[in-house]
Design an enzyme around this catalytic site. Structure first.
Site, short mmCIF file in Angstrom:
data_model
loop_
_atom_site.label_atom_id
_atom_site.label_comp_id
_atom_site.label_asym_id
_atom_site.label_seq_id
_atom_site.Cartn_x
_atom_site.Cartn_y
_atom_site.Cartn_z
CE1 TYR A 57 -70.14 4.17 -29.98
CE2 TYR A 57 -69.70 2.51 -31.66
CZ TYR A 57 -70.34 2.89 -30.50
OH TYR A 57 -71.16 2.02 -29.84
CD GLU A 73 -71.13 2.99 -26.51
OE1 GLU A 73 -71.53 3.43 -25.40
OE2 GLU A 73 -71.87 2.92 -27.50
#
Ligand code: GDP
Ligand code: MN
Length: 398
Positions: A114, A205
């Protein structure tokens, strides 16, 4: 335009990131099943992914991301996903209609990581967040295993420094998966930061950022939003807007220069000033109601703007009552009251309105509301609490 952040689709985000040197899977966006099959054939290989393009995450869990091992499967999944109402934890119960799908080459995923870049309101600076827990929602990671979130604060005068990208790559244990990937991953992070800065993003993101069996680091998913206040510097980005994905009432309000955000409650709000609007929404909640929207009418609460705001708020079928909370500083309450009464009559509202005026000439304003001849349909309130309580009661009565 609603103030805040402009969203774009994953396929658009990947194009932009690609221009900054961020590796992304090859892919093509299409609008029907025949094109989907042709796109997959053109990409070659033996595994493809069909991905719904909507302005919301969580598509995988909602059935909007399908991995396919032959062209027929690509066609079938594209057919099924296109036109569907995709419901994810970010869309609300009614979901979002899928109008485009991205067909991508399938990746041999060894590890899902992530990575995100955003503005931290506390430090008032950009921060890069990373976690080994890719593919999971970061909120969940933050709640359950906060120690698994790494952060690098960016000095705005220096930008993200190479050692910070490297520290993140090591923190993500990229070396343990494949030592050769440490530098490419650090480079990816650096390029992501350049994209964030170069395009005036409010969020980038990547979830997941993947390490593949064939030794590559790629952005497998991409969510990019832009700071609306900087859009004037990026004329090309305007074209990436997808009005289908935006709330129709929000677009209409933006055209009228009103800051309006639709919410799910039944009490419409019309307030001057963003802070006062937030306070009014809090008060509605505190007395047991649910606001239907945020609306900052701005400084000039004149008849025209009140009328436009009435029309927009009342187009939301959930709205059962409208609360007006105006502080008369420069604008005088009696002038506002006259405008409200005239607008109320012009629009021919069928729902009750509660008006709370405070500030310059508030007494005269209240008198005008009280003497409007509209009876229970146009009520006045002294305090904000009283206004909220009257609104909740009125909304419950119809
Ligand atoms: P989101 O659910 O909206 O965040 O959509 P993502 O693009 O993140 O996809 C969801 C999940 O699908 C990812 O976390 C991966 O596990 C999986 N996925 C997406 N693309 C591929 C691929 O090319 N190969 C494999 N094996 N899995 C994929
Ligand atoms: Mn994702």
């Amino acid at each position: 335009m609603p103030q805040g952040q402009m969203k774009i689709h994953e396929y658009q985000a990947k194009r932009i990131l690609g221009q900054y040197g961020v590796p992304v899977p090859r892919g093509e966006v299409v609008e029907n099943a025949t094109e989907a099959e042709a796109a997959a054939r053109g990409l070659g290989g033996s595994v493809w992914v069909v991905k719904a393009q909507i302005h919301a995450g969580g598509r995988g869990k909602g059935g909007g991301v399908k991995i396919c091992s032959d062209l027929e499967e690509v066609r079938r999944n594209a057919e099924q996903i296109l036109g569907m109402q995709l419901v994810t934890h970010q869309t609300g119960a009614e979901g979002q209609t899928v109008k485009k799908v991205l067909i991508e080459e399938g990746m041999d995923i060894r590890k899902e990581l992530y990575l995100s870049i955003l503005v931290d309101r506390n430090t008032q600076a950009v921060v890069v967040l990373a976690s080994t827990e890719g593919g999971m929602e970061i909120e969940e990671v933050a709640a359950k295993t906060p120690e698994k979130i790494l952060r690098e604060d960016v000095d705005p005068t220096a930008g993200l420094l190479p050692y910070q990208s490297l520290r993140l790559a090591y923190g993500l244990q990229v070396d343990k998966a494949d030592a050769k990937l440490v530098r490419p991953t650090a480079a990816l992070i650096g390029n992501l930061y350049r994209a964030f800065e170069g395009e005036d993003c409010s969020l980038v993101e990547i979830n997941p950022l993947v390490l593949t069996g064939d030794g590559r680091a790629l952005a497998l998913d991409a969510k990019v939003t832009f700071d609306d206040s900087a859009l004037f510097r990026h004329k090309a980005l305007e074209e990436l807007r997808d009005l289908d994905e935006e709330e129709a009432l929000e677009i209409e309000a933006a055209d009228a220069d009103l800051s309006y955000i639709k919410l799910d409650g039944n009490i419409g709000c019309m307030v001057n000033g963003a802070g006062l609007a937030m306070g009014s929404m809090d008060m509605i909640k505190a007395v047991g109601g649910e606001p239907a929207n945020f609306l900052d009418i701005g400084g000039g609460a004149d008849q025209g703007r009140v009328e436009t705001a009435f029309r927009i708020i009342s187009k939301d079928p959930n709205v059962k009552c409208i609360l007006i909370n105006i502080f008369g500083g420069i604008v005088r309450c009696d002038v506002v009251a006259e405008g409200v009464v005239a607008a109320f009559k012009n629009v021919g509202l069928s729902i009750p309105v509660v008006v709370r005026l405070e500030g310059t000439n508030a007494d005269r304003g209240n008198e005008i509301i009280a003497n409007s001849g509209m009876g229970d349909r146009l009520l006045k309130a002294q305090s904000l609490r009283e206004a909220a309580e009257k609104s909740v009661a009125a909304a419950g009565n119809i």
